[in-house]
Design a protein around this motif. Structure first.
Motif: not given
Length: 129
Positions: A46-74
């Motif tokens: 299924x499709x998925x949309x994630x929105x980050x509310x707080x904290x910091x982390x990293x998203x690994x999607x389809x072999x690509x990595x990006x930092x995520x933080x409050x306000x980001x949507x993946x």
């Protein structure tokens, strides 16, 4: 009408995963990933949309990595391998929308281990149409 002050609801939930609402075509889920934790590498049909509310982390999607933080949507398209890792000192809090639903209606999993066990036991299946 369902109404959520979503950032507040997500921030107040100590659970790893909590299904807030399930419709015919979509599902709203909040998640809290503890420091050093992760959602775990997975692929959904299924499709998925994630929105980050707080904290910091990293998203690994389809072999690509990006930092995520409050306000980001993946966006994670169906069939894409992904993982989200909390590499910060505080919980990584997010809400996600699945289309169509991915989890059992009303499911609450306090920990990742509990969530994984429910999935492996076939106790976290989405409702059938």
């Amino acid at each position: 009408m369902e109404h959520f002050t979503i950032a507040t609801v997500a921030e107040q939930s100590p659970d790893f995963r909590r299904v807030l609402w399930t419709g015919k075509h979509t599902q709203l889920v909040i998640m809290t990933v503890p420091p050093g934790g992760e959602i775990g590498e997975e692929i959904h049909e299924v499709d998925q949309i994630l929105t980050f509310v707080s904290g910091i982390g990293k998203a690994v999607v389809g072999g690509r990595t990006r930092k995520v933080e409050q306000g980001d949507l993946v966006v994670v398209p169906a069939g894409t391998k992904h993982n989200f890792v909390n590499d910060g000192a505080n919980p990584l809090v997010l809400y996600t929308v699945y289309g169509p639903p991915e989890h059992a209606d009303g499911a609450v999993h306090k920990t990742k281990e509990e969530a994984d066990a429910a999935e492996e036991a076939g106790k976290d299946e989405p409702p059938t149409a």
